[in-house]
Each structure stands twice: as structure tokens, then as C-alpha cells.
Write a protein that holds these residues in place. Structure first.
Motif, PDB file in Angstrom:
ATOM      1  N   VAL A 156      28.256  24.893  44.940  1.00 43.48           N
ATOM      2  CA  VAL A 156      28.046  23.949  46.035  1.00 43.48           C
ATOM      3  C   VAL A 156      28.582  22.563  45.677  1.00 43.48           C
ATOM      4  CG1 VAL A 156      26.329  22.847  47.508  1.00 43.48           C
ATOM      5  CG2 VAL A 156      26.033  25.243  46.836  1.00 43.48           C
ATOM      6  N   GLY A 157      28.364  22.124  44.444  1.00 39.59           N
ATOM      7  CA  GLY A 157      28.828  20.805  44.036  1.00 39.59           C
ATOM      8  C   GLY A 157      30.332  20.670  44.109  1.00 39.59           C
ATOM      9  N   HIS A 158      31.040  21.713  43.692  1.00 36.98           N
ATOM     10  CA  HIS A 158      32.500  21.668  43.735  1.00 36.98           C
ATOM     11  C   HIS A 158      33.017  21.724  45.171  1.00 36.98           C
ATOM     12  CE1 HIS A 158      32.873  21.468  39.512  1.00 36.98           C
ATOM     13  NE2 HIS A 158      32.506  22.702  39.254  1.00 36.98           N
ATOM     14  N   TRP A 159      32.321  22.434  46.040  1.00 33.36           N
ATOM     15  CA  TRP A 159      32.708  22.399  47.455  1.00 33.36           C
ATOM     16  C   TRP A 159      32.614  20.975  47.992  1.00 33.36           C
ATOM     17  CZ3 TRP A 159      29.079  27.057  48.829  1.00 33.36           C
ATOM     18  CH2 TRP A 159      29.743  28.257  48.551  1.00 33.36           C
ATOM     19  N   ILE A 160      31.527  20.285  47.656  1.00 31.11           N
ATOM     20  CA  ILE A 160      31.346  18.914  48.139  1.00 31.11           C
ATOM     21  C   ILE A 160      32.428  18.010  47.559  1.00 31.11           C
ATOM     22  CG2 ILE A 160      29.767  16.949  48.247  1.00 31.11           C
ATOM     23  CD1 ILE A 160      27.451  18.993  47.941  1.00 31.11           C
ATOM     24  N   GLU A 161      32.740  18.189  46.273  1.00 33.41           N
ATOM     25  CA  GLU A 161      33.809  17.402  45.646  1.00 33.41           C
ATOM     26  C   GLU A 161      35.140  17.616  46.360  1.00 33.41           C
ATOM     27  OE1 GLU A 161      34.111  17.901  41.366  1.00 33.41           O
ATOM     28  OE2 GLU A 161      31.969  18.365  41.316  1.00 33.41           O
ATOM     29  N   SER A 162      35.357  18.826  46.853  1.00 33.23           N
ATOM     30  CA  SER A 162      36.614  19.163  47.518  1.00 33.23           C
ATOM     31  C   SER A 162      36.627  18.744  48.983  1.00 33.23           C
ATOM     32  CB  SER A 162      36.872  20.672  47.417  1.00 33.23           C
ATOM     33  OG  SER A 162      36.961  21.084  46.062  1.00 33.23           O
ATOM     34  N   GLY A 163      35.537  18.134  49.446  1.00 36.76           N
ATOM     35  CA  GLY A 163      35.466  17.687  50.822  1.00 36.76           C
ATOM     36  C   GLY A 163      35.142  18.774  51.817  1.00 36.76           C
ATOM     37  N   LEU A 164      34.632  19.900  51.320  1.00 34.30           N
ATOM     38  CA  LEU A 164      34.290  21.028  52.187  1.00 34.30           C
ATOM     39  C   LEU A 164      32.828  20.941  52.628  1.00 34.30           C
ATOM     40  CD1 LEU A 164      36.015  23.887  50.141  1.00 34.30           C
ATOM     41  CD2 LEU A 164      36.921  22.699  52.136  1.00 34.30           C
ATOM     42  N   ASP A 165      32.535  21.568  53.752  1.00 28.78           N
ATOM     43  CA  ASP A 165      31.166  21.673  54.239  1.00 28.78           C
ATOM     44  C   ASP A 165      30.524  22.892  53.579  1.00 28.78           C
ATOM     45  OD1 ASP A 165      28.860  22.469  55.715  1.00 28.78           O
ATOM     46  OD2 ASP A 165      29.579  21.413  57.480  1.00 28.78           O
ATOM     47  N   ASN A 185      25.093  16.679  45.856  1.00 30.91           N
ATOM     48  CA  ASN A 185      25.835  15.521  45.362  1.00 30.91           C
ATOM     49  C   ASN A 185      25.486  14.279  46.166  1.00 30.91           C
ATOM     50  OD1 ASN A 185      27.087  17.343  43.671  1.00 30.91           O
ATOM     51  ND2 ASN A 185      29.162  16.706  44.147  1.00 30.91           N
ATOM     52  N   ASN A 186      25.657  13.135  45.549  1.00 30.49           N
ATOM     53  CA  ASN A 186      25.314  11.882  46.223  1.00 30.49           C
ATOM     54  C   ASN A 186      26.306  11.505  47.315  1.00 30.49           C
ATOM     55  OD1 ASN A 186      27.330  11.274  44.258  1.00 30.49           O
ATOM     56  ND2 ASN A 186      26.780   9.108  44.335  1.00 30.49           N
ATOM     57  N   GLU A 187      27.551  12.012  47.227  1.00 37.91           N
ATOM     58  CA  GLU A 187      28.556  11.716  48.237  1.00 37.91           C
ATOM     59  C   GLU A 187      29.612  12.810  48.229  1.00 37.91           C
ATOM     60  OE1 GLU A 187      31.873   8.837  46.325  1.00 37.91           O
ATOM     61  OE2 GLU A 187      29.879   7.901  46.423  1.00 37.91           O
ATOM     62  N   SER A 188      30.337  12.909  49.341  1.00 40.91           N
ATOM     63  CA  SER A 188      31.428  13.865  49.446  1.00 40.91           C
ATOM     64  C   SER A 188      32.661  13.308  48.744  1.00 40.91           C
ATOM     65  CB  SER A 188      31.738  14.143  50.915  1.00 40.91           C
ATOM     66  OG  SER A 188      32.774  15.093  51.049  1.00 40.91           O
ATOM     67  N   GLY A 189      33.444  14.188  48.140  1.00 36.21           N
ATOM     68  CA  GLY A 189      34.672  13.761  47.481  1.00 36.21           C
ATOM     69  C   GLY A 189      34.555  13.792  45.973  1.00 36.21           C
ATOM     70  N   PRO A 190      35.678  13.550  45.287  1.00 34.99           N
ATOM     71  CA  PRO A 190      35.744  13.729  43.833  1.00 34.99           C
ATOM     72  C   PRO A 190      34.977  12.703  43.016  1.00 34.99           C
ATOM     73  CG  PRO A 190      37.816  12.831  44.661  1.00 34.99           C
ATOM     74  CD  PRO A 190      36.991  13.184  45.861  1.00 34.99           C
ATOM     75  N   ASP A 191      34.537  11.601  43.620  1.00 39.30           N
ATOM     76  CA  ASP A 191      33.843  10.565  42.862  1.00 39.30           C
ATOM     77  C   ASP A 191      32.328  10.742  42.862  1.00 39.30           C
ATOM     78  OD1 ASP A 191      36.263   9.268  42.277  1.00 39.30           O
ATOM     79  OD2 ASP A 191      36.194   8.130  44.152  1.00 39.30           O
ATOM     80  N   GLY A 192      31.849  11.757  43.544  1.00 36.31           N
ATOM     81  CA  GLY A 192      30.412  11.972  43.609  1.00 36.31           C
ATOM     82  C   GLY A 192      29.859  12.607  42.342  1.00 36.31           C
ATOM     83  N   HIS A 193      28.543  12.634  42.257  1.00 33.42           N
ATOM     84  CA  HIS A 193      27.888  13.287  41.125  1.00 33.42           C
ATOM     85  C   HIS A 193      26.637  14.006  41.616  1.00 33.42           C
ATOM     86  CE1 HIS A 193      24.638  10.303  40.989  1.00 33.42           C
ATOM     87  NE2 HIS A 193      25.553   9.346  41.057  1.00 33.42           N
ATOM     88  N   ASN A 194      26.127  14.902  40.774  1.00 33.56           N
ATOM     89  CA  ASN A 194      24.942  15.677  41.126  1.00 33.56           C
ATOM     90  C   ASN A 194      23.718  14.778  41.266  1.00 33.56           C
ATOM     91  OD1 ASN A 194      25.809  18.442  38.886  1.00 33.56           O
ATOM     92  ND2 ASN A 194      26.534  17.986  40.944  1.00 33.56           N
ATOM     93  N   VAL A 195      22.865  15.144  42.216  1.00 29.82           N
ATOM     94  CA  VAL A 195      21.565  14.500  42.418  1.00 29.82           C
ATOM     95  C   VAL A 195      20.535  15.599  42.653  1.00 29.82           C
ATOM     96  CG1 VAL A 195      22.461  12.304  43.321  1.00 29.82           C
ATOM     97  CG2 VAL A 195      22.044  14.218  44.894  1.00 29.82           C
ATOM     98  N   PRO A 196      19.254  15.293  42.557  1.00 30.95           N
ATOM     99  CA  PRO A 196      18.237  16.313  42.848  1.00 30.95           C
ATOM    100  C   PRO A 196      18.432  16.907  44.238  1.00 30.95           C
ATOM    101  CG  PRO A 196      17.219  14.453  41.752  1.00 30.95           C
ATOM    102  CD  PRO A 196      18.628  14.046  42.046  1.00 30.95           C
ATOM    103  N   TRP A 197      18.166  18.193  44.347  1.00 32.43           N
ATOM    104  CA  TRP A 197      18.370  18.902  45.610  1.00 32.43           C
ATOM    105  C   TRP A 197      17.604  18.221  46.734  1.00 32.43           C
ATOM    106  CZ3 TRP A 197      17.398  24.656  43.809  1.00 32.43           C
ATOM    107  CH2 TRP A 197      18.366  24.995  42.858  1.00 32.43           C
ATOM    108  N   GLY A 198      18.288  18.126  47.883  1.00 33.43           N
ATOM    109  CA  GLY A 198      17.660  17.567  49.059  1.00 33.43           C
ATOM    110  C   GLY A 198      17.760  16.062  49.168  1.00 33.43           C
ATOM    111  N   THR A 199      18.371  15.398  48.165  1.00 33.93           N
ATOM    112  CA  THR A 199      18.471  13.931  48.200  1.00 33.93           C
ATOM    113  C   THR A 199      19.895  13.459  48.456  1.00 33.93           C
ATOM    114  OG1 THR A 199      18.839  13.679  45.805  1.00 33.93           O
ATOM    115  CG2 THR A 199      16.547  13.744  46.576  1.00 33.93           C
ATOM    116  N   GLY A 200      20.861  14.388  48.566  1.00 40.74           N
ATOM    117  CA  GLY A 200      22.251  14.010  48.739  1.00 40.74           C
ATOM    118  C   GLY A 200      22.824  14.499  50.053  1.00 40.74           C
ATOM    119  N   VAL A 201      24.128  14.763  50.030  1.00 45.19           N
ATOM    120  CA  VAL A 201      24.856  15.135  51.250  1.00 45.19           C
ATOM    121  C   VAL A 201      25.084  16.648  51.341  1.00 45.19           C
ATOM    122  CG1 VAL A 201      26.012  12.897  51.330  1.00 45.19           C
ATOM    123  CG2 VAL A 201      27.146  14.810  50.157  1.00 45.19           C
TER     124      VAL A 201
END
Length: 255
Positions: A156-165, A185-201
Motif C-alpha cells: 500500500v505504501g508503494h502504491w501511494i508513493e507512485s501516486g496510485l489510489d 503514508n502522510n502524503e501521496s507521492g515519493p516524498d511521503g513516509h509511513n504513518v500509523p494506520w488511519g492517520t494518513g492519506v
């Protein structure tokens, strides 16, 4: 559903510390990465001596964690010789799933070995720029018309990094998801990082709702790559969110 910790979350710690921390969180399942720390040494898991593997097994059992590991990876399935070595290791230690990113020209060999050993291969979906498998479409093309022993490790994190839903990715992969590296992740795209589940995008609850709709029965693997020197507090929040959401989904069924 199996909630598991991927040992890579504790890559700065010995595998024995990782096992102890997992048990302290109340989690009963683990997956193991391709390399583990024994003492201060970063070692290839499939090359570990039997005595080390027996010690790992004994620690897991003593801590109340299910043996064997639910999966191992990412492992190297690039050639038949390397692949057979990995499959032999998994067979010896009863590990049912290999997580890998095999080259396209190795897929026929991987399929042959899956059938020979009756072991599953879940294709890992690294982020765009790091893997040919960053998009679920590529994974689906790779496993099309192949044995059901081959499928996806949805990251899931890598999907978010890749800008995918991530919800759309899970929908695309219905019926082919073997296991998950479940993240937020805290934000979509390659600059984001992991956050606790349910607190990100990452639409974590929607993902769980969709996986429930699909009757997914695999492992929700916590692979937490942020705060690598002290990941346990954030992982504990993931566990809390997972358990609470499971309770809510069950309660909704009961209405």
C-alpha cells in the motif's frame, strides 16, 4: 485475518529483538525479510545456518508467535539456481509464501517451481522507478493464465508513493492478492513516509472494507519503515486501529 509484523520494520534490531517486540505488541504472526540481523551482522536469511534458524523458531514459539513465518521476502528469483535455493529453504522451514520481484523472463521458471514445491509466490509492488511491478496492471499481466499459486503482494505504501489510489489497486487485484505490506503514508507521492494506520492519506478503513468484501484471507503485514530506531510506538497505533476497525466491521455485520 492474520495481523503480522514484517521483520524489516525492525531492520535496525536483531531478529530476536524483533520477535520479542512483536510478541509484546500482542501480535501472533510474523513475516521475515530477505536479510536479518544476528547480533551486529546483517545476514542473508536463506543462508542462515540451521542452528540460527532453530534458535529463531524456538524464540518465536517461546514468545507465543505462530511458527512458521507467514512469508519471506523480498527474495531473489532471478535464475533457476537462485530460485530453487529459495524454494528449498522455504520447503525446509515450512514457509508457504515467497515475496519477490522476478524478472519477466523468469516467470515460466517461477511458475514451474511453484507447482513443484506447492509454494506461493507473491509479486511485490515496489514504487514507480524501483520496479517494473509498481502498477497492479503489470502484476496482473505477469500472472495472467498462470497458476493460482502466483499472485500479488500488495504494498500500500508503494502504491501511494507512485501516486496510485490504493483502493482502486486492491479492486484491480481482486482474487490475486496473496498477502499485503499494509501501510499508510502522510502524503501521496515519493516524498511521503509511513504513518500509523488511519492517520494518513492511505484510505486504510476503506481498504479493509474492500478486502472484507473480497473475502481476503491473507496476511496484513505491518512493514513500518519510518522511525526505524524506535518503530514500536507507531506500530502499536497500527494494531489499535486494526483491531478497532475489525470490531466495527463485525458490529456492522451484526446489525
Amino acid at each position: 485475518w492474520q495481523l503480522s509484523v514484517h521483520s524489516y520494520s525492525y531492520r535496525k534490531f536483531s531478529i530476536f529483538d524483533a520477535i520479542d517486540q512483536t510478541a509484546a505488541l500482542g501480535i501472533k504472526y510474523m513475516s521475515v525479510s530477505g536479510h536479518v540481523m544476528i547480533g551486529s551482522n546483517n545476514l542473508s536469511t536463506i543462508d542462515l545456518p540451521d542452528q540460527d534458524m532453530e534458535a529463531i523458531k524456538a524464540r518465536m514459539i517461546a514468545d507465543g508467535i505462530h511458527w512458521p513465518f507467514v512469508n519471506i521476502g523480498v527474495v531473489d528469483l532471478s535464475t533457476e539456481a537462485k530460485s530453487r535455493k529459495v524454494f528449498e529453504f522455504a520447503k525446509k522451514w515450512n514457509i508457504p509464501i515467497l515475496v519477490a520481484e522476478p524478472p519477466l523472463d523468469a516467470l515460466d521458471t517461477v511458475e514451474k517451481l511453484c507447482k513443484e514445491y506447492n509454494i506461493q509466490v507473491a509479486i511485490h509492488e515496489h514504487a514507480q522507478g524501483h520496479s517494473i511491478y509498481w502498477n497492479p496492471d503489470t502484476v496482473l499481466a505477469a500472472v495472467k493464465d498462470r497458476t493460482p499459486l502466483m499472485g500479488a503482494c500488495g504494498d500500500v505504501g508503494h502504491w501511494i508513493e507512485s501516486g496510485l489510489d490504493p483502493v482502486e489497486c486492491v479492486k484491480k487485484l481482486q482474487g490475486r492478492i496473496i498477502c499485503l505490506h499494509f501501510k499508510d503514508n502522510n502524503e501521496s507521492g515519493p516524498d511521503g513516509h509511513n504513518v500509523p494506520w488511519g492517520t494518513g492519506v492511505g484510505k486504510t478503513r476503506q481498504l479493509m472494507e474492500e478486502l472484507k468484501r473480497q473475502n481476503f484471507h491473507g496476511s496484513f503485514g505491518i512493514e513500518y519503515e519510518y522511525h526505524e530506531n524506535n518503530p514500536t510506538p507507531d506500530i502499536a497505533q497500527c494494531v489499535k486501529f486494526f483491531n478497532q476497525t475489525c470490531d466495527e466491521l463485525v458490529a456492522e455485520d451484526a446489525k
